[in-house]
Motif scaffolding. Structure first.
Motif, PDB file in Angstrom:
ATOM      1  N   PRO A 144      90.914  71.487  57.382  1.00  0.00           N
ATOM      2  CA  PRO A 144      91.086  71.575  55.932  1.00  0.00           C
ATOM      3  C   PRO A 144      89.771  71.369  55.184  1.00  0.00           C
ATOM      4  O   PRO A 144      88.953  70.518  55.548  1.00  0.00           O
ATOM      5  CB  PRO A 144      92.087  70.455  55.629  1.00  0.00           C
ATOM      6  N   TRP A 145      89.606  72.137  54.129  1.00  0.00           N
ATOM      7  CA  TRP A 145      88.393  72.062  53.319  1.00  0.00           C
ATOM      8  C   TRP A 145      88.497  70.937  52.288  1.00  0.00           C
ATOM      9  O   TRP A 145      89.588  70.541  51.872  1.00  0.00           O
ATOM     10  CB  TRP A 145      88.177  73.362  52.566  1.00  0.00           C
ATOM     11  N   THR A 146      87.349  70.448  51.868  1.00  0.00           N
ATOM     12  CA  THR A 146      87.264  69.565  50.714  1.00  0.00           C
ATOM     13  C   THR A 146      86.231  70.136  49.754  1.00  0.00           C
ATOM     14  O   THR A 146      85.412  70.986  50.125  1.00  0.00           O
ATOM     15  CB  THR A 146      86.869  68.128  51.105  1.00  0.00           C
ATOM     16  N   GLY A 147      86.281  69.673  48.522  1.00  0.00           N
ATOM     17  CA  GLY A 147      85.333  70.161  47.535  1.00  0.00           C
ATOM     18  C   GLY A 147      85.321  69.282  46.313  1.00  0.00           C
ATOM     19  O   GLY A 147      86.307  68.577  46.026  1.00  0.00           O
ATOM     20  N   THR A 148      84.212  69.296  45.601  1.00  0.00           N
ATOM     21  CA  THR A 148      84.087  68.497  44.384  1.00  0.00           C
ATOM     22  C   THR A 148      83.405  69.314  43.298  1.00  0.00           C
ATOM     23  O   THR A 148      82.607  70.217  43.575  1.00  0.00           O
ATOM     24  CB  THR A 148      83.264  67.210  44.622  1.00  0.00           C
ATOM     25  N   LEU A 149      83.733  68.973  42.082  1.00  0.00           N
ATOM     26  CA  LEU A 149      83.051  69.502  40.899  1.00  0.00           C
ATOM     27  C   LEU A 149      82.550  68.326  40.085  1.00  0.00           C
ATOM     28  O   LEU A 149      83.312  67.397  39.782  1.00  0.00           O
ATOM     29  CB  LEU A 149      84.001  70.353  40.051  1.00  0.00           C
ATOM     30  N   LYS A 150      81.272  68.352  39.734  1.00  0.00           N
ATOM     31  CA  LYS A 150      80.697  67.357  38.843  1.00  0.00           C
ATOM     32  C   LYS A 150      80.138  68.082  37.630  1.00  0.00           C
ATOM     33  O   LYS A 150      79.410  69.069  37.770  1.00  0.00           O
ATOM     34  CB  LYS A 150      79.601  66.562  39.547  1.00  0.00           C
ATOM     35  N   VAL A 151      80.490  67.601  36.453  1.00  0.00           N
ATOM     36  CA  VAL A 151      79.992  68.201  35.225  1.00  0.00           C
ATOM     37  C   VAL A 151      79.550  67.100  34.274  1.00  0.00           C
ATOM     38  O   VAL A 151      80.154  66.022  34.208  1.00  0.00           O
ATOM     39  CB  VAL A 151      81.047  69.092  34.523  1.00  0.00           C
TER      40      VAL A 151
ATOM     41  N   ALA B 173      84.427  65.559  20.111  1.00  0.00           N
ATOM     42  CA  ALA B 173      85.869  65.444  19.901  1.00  0.00           C
ATOM     43  C   ALA B 173      86.665  66.091  21.024  1.00  0.00           C
ATOM     44  O   ALA B 173      87.742  65.603  21.406  1.00  0.00           O
ATOM     45  CB  ALA B 173      86.239  66.077  18.553  1.00  0.00           C
ATOM     46  N   ALA B 174      86.139  67.186  21.583  1.00  0.00           N
ATOM     47  CA  ALA B 174      86.875  67.890  22.646  1.00  0.00           C
ATOM     48  C   ALA B 174      86.865  67.099  23.952  1.00  0.00           C
ATOM     49  O   ALA B 174      87.904  66.956  24.611  1.00  0.00           O
ATOM     50  CB  ALA B 174      86.272  69.278  22.865  1.00  0.00           C
ATOM     51  N   THR B 175      85.715  66.579  24.329  1.00  0.00           N
ATOM     52  CA  THR B 175      85.626  65.862  25.610  1.00  0.00           C
ATOM     53  C   THR B 175      86.148  64.432  25.497  1.00  0.00           C
ATOM     54  O   THR B 175      86.518  63.832  26.510  1.00  0.00           O
ATOM     55  CB  THR B 175      84.176  65.852  26.109  1.00  0.00           C
ATOM     56  N   LYS B 176      86.181  63.879  24.277  1.00  0.00           N
ATOM     57  CA  LYS B 176      86.710  62.519  24.095  1.00  0.00           C
ATOM     58  C   LYS B 176      88.178  62.434  24.504  1.00  0.00           C
ATOM     59  O   LYS B 176      88.650  61.390  24.978  1.00  0.00           O
ATOM     60  CB  LYS B 176      86.555  62.079  22.641  1.00  0.00           C
ATOM     61  N   ILE B 177      88.909  63.542  24.382  1.00  0.00           N
ATOM     62  CA  ILE B 177      90.322  63.564  24.778  1.00  0.00           C
ATOM     63  C   ILE B 177      90.460  63.217  26.255  1.00  0.00           C
ATOM     64  O   ILE B 177      91.331  62.435  26.651  1.00  0.00           O
ATOM     65  CB  ILE B 177      90.937  64.943  24.477  1.00  0.00           C
ATOM     66  N   ASP B 178      89.584  63.779  27.078  1.00  0.00           N
ATOM     67  CA  ASP B 178      89.648  63.515  28.514  1.00  0.00           C
ATOM     68  C   ASP B 178      89.152  62.112  28.848  1.00  0.00           C
ATOM     69  O   ASP B 178      89.692  61.464  29.746  1.00  0.00           O
ATOM     70  CB  ASP B 178      88.834  64.562  29.273  1.00  0.00           C
TER      71      ASP B 178
ATOM     72  N   VAL C  77      84.073  57.625  35.529  1.00  0.00           N
ATOM     73  CA  VAL C  77      83.575  58.501  34.474  1.00  0.00           C
ATOM     74  C   VAL C  77      82.472  57.751  33.732  1.00  0.00           C
ATOM     75  O   VAL C  77      82.716  56.705  33.127  1.00  0.00           O
ATOM     76  CB  VAL C  77      84.696  58.912  33.502  1.00  0.00           C
ATOM     77  N   GLU C  78      81.265  58.282  33.824  1.00  0.00           N
ATOM     78  CA  GLU C  78      80.143  57.689  33.100  1.00  0.00           C
ATOM     79  C   GLU C  78      80.209  58.183  31.662  1.00  0.00           C
ATOM     80  O   GLU C  78      79.989  59.359  31.379  1.00  0.00           O
ATOM     81  CB  GLU C  78      78.820  58.095  33.756  1.00  0.00           C
ATOM     82  N   ILE C  79      80.505  57.270  30.724  1.00  0.00           N
ATOM     83  CA  ILE C  79      80.848  57.696  29.368  1.00  0.00           C
ATOM     84  C   ILE C  79      79.620  57.882  28.487  1.00  0.00           C
ATOM     85  O   ILE C  79      79.540  58.828  27.713  1.00  0.00           O
ATOM     86  CB  ILE C  79      81.815  56.680  28.717  1.00  0.00           C
ATOM     87  N   PHE C  80      78.651  57.007  28.583  1.00  0.00           N
ATOM     88  CA  PHE C  80      77.520  57.069  27.668  1.00  0.00           C
ATOM     89  C   PHE C  80      76.224  57.421  28.401  1.00  0.00           C
ATOM     90  O   PHE C  80      75.221  56.722  28.286  1.00  0.00           O
ATOM     91  CB  PHE C  80      77.369  55.747  26.911  1.00  0.00           C
ATOM     92  N   SER C  81      76.261  58.515  29.150  1.00  0.00           N
ATOM     93  CA  SER C  81      75.036  59.005  29.769  1.00  0.00           C
ATOM     94  C   SER C  81      74.113  59.572  28.689  1.00  0.00           C
ATOM     95  O   SER C  81      74.548  59.943  27.589  1.00  0.00           O
ATOM     96  CB  SER C  81      75.347  60.087  30.796  1.00  0.00           C
ATOM     97  N   ASP C  82      72.822  59.623  29.014  1.00  0.00           N
ATOM     98  CA  ASP C  82      71.809  60.066  28.050  1.00  0.00           C
ATOM     99  C   ASP C  82      71.200  61.370  28.536  1.00  0.00           C
ATOM    100  O   ASP C  82      70.605  61.428  29.616  1.00  0.00           O
ATOM    101  CB  ASP C  82      70.725  58.988  27.919  1.00  0.00           C
ATOM    102  N   ASP C  83      71.359  62.430  27.756  1.00  0.00           N
ATOM    103  CA  ASP C  83      70.755  63.717  28.073  1.00  0.00           C
ATOM    104  C   ASP C  83      69.794  64.080  26.939  1.00  0.00           C
ATOM    105  O   ASP C  83      70.185  64.651  25.925  1.00  0.00           O
ATOM    106  CB  ASP C  83      71.825  64.799  28.237  1.00  0.00           C
ATOM    107  N   ASP C  84      68.529  63.707  27.107  1.00  0.00           N
ATOM    108  CA  ASP C  84      67.500  63.952  26.077  1.00  0.00           C
ATOM    109  C   ASP C  84      67.935  63.440  24.715  1.00  0.00           C
ATOM    110  O   ASP C  84      67.777  64.119  23.689  1.00  0.00           O
ATOM    111  CB  ASP C  84      67.171  65.448  26.003  1.00  0.00           C
ATOM    112  N   GLY C  85      68.486  62.229  24.694  1.00  0.00           N
ATOM    113  CA  GLY C  85      68.873  61.607  23.443  1.00  0.00           C
ATOM    114  C   GLY C  85      70.265  61.947  22.966  1.00  0.00           C
ATOM    115  O   GLY C  85      70.707  61.437  21.926  1.00  0.00           O
ATOM    116  N   VAL C  86      70.985  62.799  23.709  1.00  0.00           N
ATOM    117  CA  VAL C  86      72.353  63.168  23.350  1.00  0.00           C
ATOM    118  C   VAL C  86      73.315  62.472  24.306  1.00  0.00           C
ATOM    119  O   VAL C  86      73.112  62.476  25.529  1.00  0.00           O
ATOM    120  CB  VAL C  86      72.543  64.696  23.415  1.00  0.00           C
TER     121      VAL C  86
ATOM    122  N   ASP D 158      80.133  62.117  32.041  1.00  0.00           N
ATOM    123  CA  ASP D 158      80.028  62.767  33.350  1.00  0.00           C
ATOM    124  C   ASP D 158      81.345  62.620  34.111  1.00  0.00           C
ATOM    125  O   ASP D 158      81.822  61.499  34.321  1.00  0.00           O
ATOM    126  CB  ASP D 158      78.896  62.154  34.167  1.00  0.00           C
ATOM    127  N   PHE D 159      81.916  63.752  34.508  1.00  0.00           N
ATOM    128  CA  PHE D 159      83.180  63.777  35.230  1.00  0.00           C
ATOM    129  C   PHE D 159      82.951  64.257  36.663  1.00  0.00           C
ATOM    130  O   PHE D 159      82.157  65.161  36.909  1.00  0.00           O
ATOM    131  CB  PHE D 159      84.178  64.722  34.557  1.00  0.00           C
TER     132      PHE D 159
END
Length: 330
Positions: free
Chosen positions: A235-242, A248-253, A290-299, A303-304
Motif C-alpha cells: 500500500p502507498w502512503t503520501g502527504t501534502l504540505k502547504v 478569513a478563508a484559511t482561518k476557517i480550517d 498546524v503551525e498557525i503563525f509562521s512568518d513568510d517575508d513578514g506575512v 502551515d498544514f
C-alpha cells in the motif's frame, strides 16, 4: 584522467511495458539525455557475509561469500513539461497520451492493482573514463515542491536490479520548458463534502506546496541469481504540505483543527504555459500539528500537513496530468 563533476551526464533507456509489472528488466541502451537532473546518486548494495565455524578459533572467519547484489540511489532537480512524465511514468505507471498535439498524459495513484511502470535504465558518467548503468531503476519515493519565484522541484529515492559498467551514448540535448511558480494558473482548496477544483484561492495565498508519494516498493531476491530480479509493492502512503496566508478563508480550517474537528481537504494546483499544462490533485486529512503563525517575508501564514485519504467521489487520493508536445517517450 580526473573527472570533473560538470562533465557528468545522466541518460535514460526506457522499457515501457516490456515485462510484467513486478519484474525488473535487462540492460537497456539509453535513448534520451534527461533534462533537469541536478544530482543523481548511484550505489551498489552488496550483501556480503563472513562465515564462522569451528576451525580458526579467536581469528574469527576464514571464509566470505557474496549473498547477493542490488542497486540504489536518488535523484533531484527541476521539472519540465517534457521530461517530468518520465518520472511520473516510472512512479505511477505508463500513461497513454491522448490528443493530436498537444498531448495529455493522465496519472493516478493505484487503488486496486500495482501500476505497470516505465522502468528506467539510468546511465551516469562521462564520455572519457566511462559510466555505470542502474538497471531497472524504480522510484520508491517522489516529492514535488514549489514556492514563489522558483521552479517545480523534484527529488526521489530509487531501487534497482544492479549496476553495470556502461558508456554514454551520443545523444542530442533536447529542448524542454521548465515548470515554474510563475505558471500557476489557479489554486483550489475544497472541503471533503465539496467537489475537487470548485473553490478558488487567490494565487498569493499559496506560499509553498510539497507533495510526497511513497510507494511501498522493495526489491526481492530469488534463488538461482545474485541479483534481485523482482520487486514487490505494498500500500502507498503520501502527504501534502502547504503554507497558506492566514486570512478569513484559511482561518476557517485553523479554527476547525484547534476546535477538535476532523479536517479533510481537497487541493488542486494548475500550471499553464502556452500549449503546455500541468495539474496536481490531492485529497487528505490534516493529521499533524498546524503551525498557525509562521512568518513568510513578514506575512503571517498557517502551515498544514495532510495524509493521503481516499475520496469516494474523486475516486482516489492523488491524480495528475501533464500536457506537452511530446507524443512518444520511448
Amino acid at each position: 584522467m580526473t573527472v570533473s563533476t560538470h562533465e557528468l551526464r545522466v541518460q535514460a533507456g526506457t522499457a515501457a511495458g516490456a515485462t510484467l509489472a513486478d519484474k525488473f528488466v535487462a540492460e537497456t541502451t539509453p535513448t534520451v539525455l534527461l533534462r533537469g537532473v541536478e544530482e543523481m546518486s548511484m550505489r551498489a548494495t552488496p550483501n556480503v557475509e563472513t562465515l564462522n565455524d569451528m576451525s580458526v578459533g579467536l581469528a574469527g572467519s576464514a571464509t566470505a561469500v557474496v549473498r547477493g547484489v542490488a542497486a540504489g540511489g536518488g535523484v533531484q532537480g527541476w521539472s519540465s513539461y517534457e521530461h517530468l512524465p518520465y518520472w511520473l511514468d516510472n512512479l505511477l505507471g505508463l500513461a497513454t497520451p491522448t490528443g493530436v498535439g498537444p498531448y495529455v498524459r493522465a496519472y493516478a495513484a493505484p487503488t486496486n492493482t500495482a501500476p505497470n511502470c516505465r522502468i528506467l535504465s539510468l546511465v551516469k558518467g562521462d564520455s572519457n573514463v566511462g559510466a555505470y548503468q542502474m538497471v531497472g531503476a524504480l522510484l520508491t519515493r517522489f516529492k514535488l515542491r514549489m514556492e514563489p519565484e522558483a521552479d517545480l522541484r523534484f527529488d526521489g529515492d530509487l531501487i534497482g536490479n544492479k549496476l553495470v559498467a556502461d558508456a554514454l551514448e551520443a545523444l542530442a540535448v533536447p529542448a524542454v520548458n521548465p515548470i515554474t511558480a510563475a505558471h500557476v494558473a489557479s489554486i483550489k482548496w475544497d472541503t471533503f463534502a465539496g467537489t475537487m477544483g470548485a473553490t478558488t484561492l487567490a494565487n498569493c495565498t499559496l506560499r509553498f506546496m510539497e507533495i510526497e508519494l511513497r510507494p511501498d516498493r522493495k526489491s526481492r531476491a530469488c534463488v538461482g541469481t545474485l541479483t534481485r530480479d523482482r520487486y514487490v509493492e505494498g500500500p502507498w502512503t503520501g502527504t501534502l504540505k502547504v503554507g497558506l496566508e492566514f486570512n478569513a478563508a484559511t482561518k476557517i480550517d485553523v479554527d476547525a483543527v484547534i476546535g477538535g474537528s476532523l479536517t479533510q481537504k481537497q487541493f488542486e494546483v494548475n500550471f499553464a504555459d502556452g500549449p503546455r499544462a500541468a495539474k496536481f490533485q490531492f485529497a487528505g486529512t490534516v493529521n499533524e500539528d498546524v503551525e498557525i503563525f509562521s512568518d513568510d517575508d513578514g506575512v503571517v501564514t498557517a502551515d498544514f500537513s495532510m495524509e493521503r485519504t481516499y475520496h469516494p467521489v474523486f475516486g482516489n487520493w492523488f491524480k495528475a496530468s501533464i500536457t506537452n508536445g511530446v507524443d512518444d517517450l520511448d
